[in-house]
Motif scaffolding. Sequence first.
Motif, PDB file in Angstrom:
ATOM      1  N   GLY A 172       5.314 -39.723  -5.290  1.00  0.00           N
ATOM      2  CA  GLY A 172       5.989 -40.447  -4.217  1.00  0.00           C
ATOM      3  C   GLY A 172       5.495 -41.871  -4.055  1.00  0.00           C
ATOM      4  O   GLY A 172       6.261 -42.771  -3.684  1.00  0.00           O
ATOM      5  N   LEU A 173       4.209 -42.102  -4.354  1.00  0.00           N
ATOM      6  CA  LEU A 173       3.631 -43.446  -4.238  1.00  0.00           C
ATOM      7  C   LEU A 173       3.389 -44.080  -5.600  1.00  0.00           C
ATOM      8  O   LEU A 173       2.753 -45.139  -5.689  1.00  0.00           O
ATOM      9  N   ALA A 174       3.904 -43.431  -6.673  1.00  0.00           N
ATOM     10  CA  ALA A 174       3.794 -43.954  -8.044  1.00  0.00           C
ATOM     11  C   ALA A 174       2.352 -44.290  -8.409  1.00  0.00           C
ATOM     12  O   ALA A 174       2.040 -45.379  -8.908  1.00  0.00           O
ATOM     13  N   MET A 175       1.449 -43.352  -8.171  1.00  0.00           N
ATOM     14  CA  MET A 175       0.023 -43.566  -8.415  1.00  0.00           C
ATOM     15  C   MET A 175      -0.365 -43.021  -9.789  1.00  0.00           C
ATOM     16  O   MET A 175       0.083 -41.955 -10.194  1.00  0.00           O
ATOM     17  N   SER A 176      -1.237 -43.737 -10.475  1.00  0.00           N
ATOM     18  CA  SER A 176      -1.808 -43.241 -11.717  1.00  0.00           C
ATOM     19  C   SER A 176      -2.861 -42.188 -11.396  1.00  0.00           C
ATOM     20  O   SER A 176      -3.295 -42.059 -10.246  1.00  0.00           O
ATOM     21  N   GLU A 177      -3.326 -41.442 -12.435  1.00  0.00           N
ATOM     22  CA  GLU A 177      -4.385 -40.466 -12.215  1.00  0.00           C
ATOM     23  C   GLU A 177      -5.669 -41.137 -11.719  1.00  0.00           C
ATOM     24  O   GLU A 177      -6.373 -40.610 -10.853  1.00  0.00           O
ATOM     25  N   ALA A 178      -5.963 -42.329 -12.253  1.00  0.00           N
ATOM     26  CA  ALA A 178      -7.168 -43.038 -11.823  1.00  0.00           C
ATOM     27  C   ALA A 178      -7.073 -43.454 -10.357  1.00  0.00           C
ATOM     28  O   ALA A 178      -8.028 -43.301  -9.585  1.00  0.00           O
ATOM     29  N   MET A 179      -5.913 -43.975  -9.943  1.00  0.00           N
ATOM     30  CA  MET A 179      -5.729 -44.362  -8.543  1.00  0.00           C
ATOM     31  C   MET A 179      -5.752 -43.151  -7.634  1.00  0.00           C
ATOM     32  O   MET A 179      -6.315 -43.191  -6.526  1.00  0.00           O
ATOM     33  N   LEU A 180      -5.169 -42.048  -8.093  1.00  0.00           N
ATOM     34  CA  LEU A 180      -5.217 -40.812  -7.314  1.00  0.00           C
ATOM     35  C   LEU A 180      -6.659 -40.354  -7.132  1.00  0.00           C
ATOM     36  O   LEU A 180      -7.058 -39.942  -6.036  1.00  0.00           O
ATOM     37  N   GLY A 181      -7.445 -40.436  -8.200  1.00  0.00           N
ATOM     38  CA  GLY A 181      -8.851 -40.064  -8.095  1.00  0.00           C
ATOM     39  C   GLY A 181      -9.587 -40.909  -7.076  1.00  0.00           C
ATOM     40  O   GLY A 181     -10.400 -40.400  -6.293  1.00  0.00           O
ATOM     41  N   LEU A 182      -9.300 -42.214  -7.046  1.00  0.00           N
ATOM     42  CA  LEU A 182      -9.932 -43.092  -6.055  1.00  0.00           C
ATOM     43  C   LEU A 182      -9.507 -42.720  -4.639  1.00  0.00           C
ATOM     44  O   LEU A 182     -10.333 -42.719  -3.712  1.00  0.00           O
ATOM     45  N   ALA A 183      -8.226 -42.396  -4.471  1.00  0.00           N
ATOM     46  CA  ALA A 183      -7.750 -42.007  -3.142  1.00  0.00           C
ATOM     47  C   ALA A 183      -8.462 -40.752  -2.665  1.00  0.00           C
ATOM     48  O   ALA A 183      -8.906 -40.662  -1.511  1.00  0.00           O
ATOM     49  N   LEU A 184      -8.595 -39.776  -3.537  1.00  0.00           N
ATOM     50  CA  LEU A 184      -9.263 -38.529  -3.165  1.00  0.00           C
ATOM     51  C   LEU A 184     -10.752 -38.742  -2.894  1.00  0.00           C
ATOM     52  O   LEU A 184     -11.367 -37.999  -2.125  1.00  0.00           O
ATOM     53  N   THR A 185     -11.321 -39.760  -3.525  1.00  0.00           N
ATOM     54  CA  THR A 185     -12.736 -40.073  -3.298  1.00  0.00           C
ATOM     55  C   THR A 185     -12.987 -40.518  -1.867  1.00  0.00           C
ATOM     56  O   THR A 185     -14.094 -40.336  -1.340  1.00  0.00           O
ATOM     57  N   THR A 186     -11.983 -41.079  -1.205  1.00  0.00           N
ATOM     58  CA  THR A 186     -12.185 -41.525   0.172  1.00  0.00           C
ATOM     59  C   THR A 186     -12.501 -40.362   1.101  1.00  0.00           C
ATOM     60  O   THR A 186     -13.176 -40.547   2.118  1.00  0.00           O
ATOM     61  N   ALA A 187     -12.021 -39.162   0.773  1.00  0.00           N
ATOM     62  CA  ALA A 187     -12.389 -37.993   1.569  1.00  0.00           C
ATOM     63  C   ALA A 187     -13.891 -37.744   1.489  1.00  0.00           C
ATOM     64  O   ALA A 187     -14.546 -37.429   2.490  1.00  0.00           O
ATOM     65  N   SER A 188     -14.434 -37.913   0.287  1.00  0.00           N
ATOM     66  CA  SER A 188     -15.883 -37.761   0.116  1.00  0.00           C
ATOM     67  C   SER A 188     -16.632 -38.831   0.890  1.00  0.00           C
ATOM     68  O   SER A 188     -17.706 -38.571   1.454  1.00  0.00           O
TER      69      SER A 188
END
Length: 375
Positions: free
Chosen positions: A31-47
Motif C-alpha cells: 500500500g505504501l510501495a515500500m521495499s523490504e529494506a524500508m519495511l525493515g527500518l519501519a519495523l525497527t521503530t517498534a524496537s
Amino acid sequence: MSRTQIILLVFFAHAVAGGGIFTRIPDIQQGLAMSEAMLGLALTTASLGGLAINLVSGRIVRSLGVKPILVIGLPLLSLLSALTAYAPTVPVLFAVILGMGVSFSLTNVAMNVEADRVETASGRRVMNRCHGIWSAGMLTAAVLGVGARGWAVPAGLHLMAFVPLVGLLAATIAVSMSPCPETDGDRSTRPGIALPSRRTFLLVLFGLSGGICQVGTQNFSVIFMRDTFSAPDWVDTLTLPAFLVSMTLGRMFADRLTERFGPVVVAFSLAGFALAGAVLVAAAPGVTVALAGFALIGLGTSVLFPLMISAAARLGARPAAESVSAVIFLTGLVMLAAPALMGWIAETAGLRAAFAAFIPPILLTLLLSRQLAPR
C-alpha cells in the motif's frame, strides 16, 4: 476467576492486541510501495519504542502497579495496530509503529512480572503456559488474518475489528484481576534503571535466537512464501499458523517437562529442533517443506523466552520487575537492528539467506543453555 486464569487471559489479550498486524504486513508494504529494506527500518521503530520504555518500565510497573498498565495499555496497543493500516505516508507509519513498540513493551514487562508473582504465590510453574496461551492468541490472530486475506477483507477493517474485542477483554481484566502481592525481591527500595548485569547479558544471548526467529517469521515469512513459491495468498499466510501451532504446543507442555527434566535439558533439546527447522526453511524446495521448517522453528524456540524470563526474575540481585525489564531491554537493544538487517539481507542476498541467518544465534543458544541452571 483465579489468579492463574486471569494472567492467562492477560497473555491471550496481549497477543490478540498486537498480533493481527503480522498477516497484513505485505498489504501495508504494498500500500505504501515500500521495499523490504524500508519495511525493515519501519519495523525497527517498534524496537526503538520498546527499548526506550524498557529502561524505566520496571520502575513504572512498581510505581503504577500491574493492573492499570494492562487495562489501559492493551486496548491502546490494539488501536495503534489497527492504525498502521490507515497510515497515509511512511513517516506516519513509523510514528504509529513507534507507539506500538512502547505499549507492547510496557504491557509485556507488567504481565511477565505478574506471571512470576503467580508462580511464586502458587509454588507451581506457569510461565511457559502463559507464553503458550500468548502463542494461542497469536495463532488466533493469524488464522483470522488468513481468512481475512482469503476473503479480500481490507487490512484496516480487519485490524479495527480487534479493538472492541480487546476492549472487552481489558474490561474483564479490570473487573476480575486481583494482582499478586510483591515478592520479597520486589520490595527492595533500591531505585535504579534497568541496566543489564553480566548474568542478564548471558541470559539474553541464550534467548536471543527465540526473539530473532519469532520476529523474522512474523515479519518476513509471508513475504518469503509469496516471493519464493507460486501459491495462493492464503497458502502464503499459513507460515504463521504453522509456526504458532507448534510454538503453542511446545509451551503448553513445557512446564511439566521442565519440572521433570530441568530447564537446561529442555532448552537444549528443543533448540535442536529449531536448528533443523532453520536449515529446512533456507533450503526448502517447495511449500510443504518450508511450512514444516517453520513448524520446527516454532517448536524449537517455544521455551526460550519464558525460561529466560523465569531465570531473570529469580536472579535475586535486584527487584524482579527490574531484572525482567533489564532482560527485555537488553533483548530489544541487541535485536534493534534485526528487522532492518534481515530486510537488507533479503534485498541483497535473497530471502533464503535471510532465514539462514537464524542458524548462528540458534547455535549460540545451544552453547549457553546451561545458563538456566539454578544458582
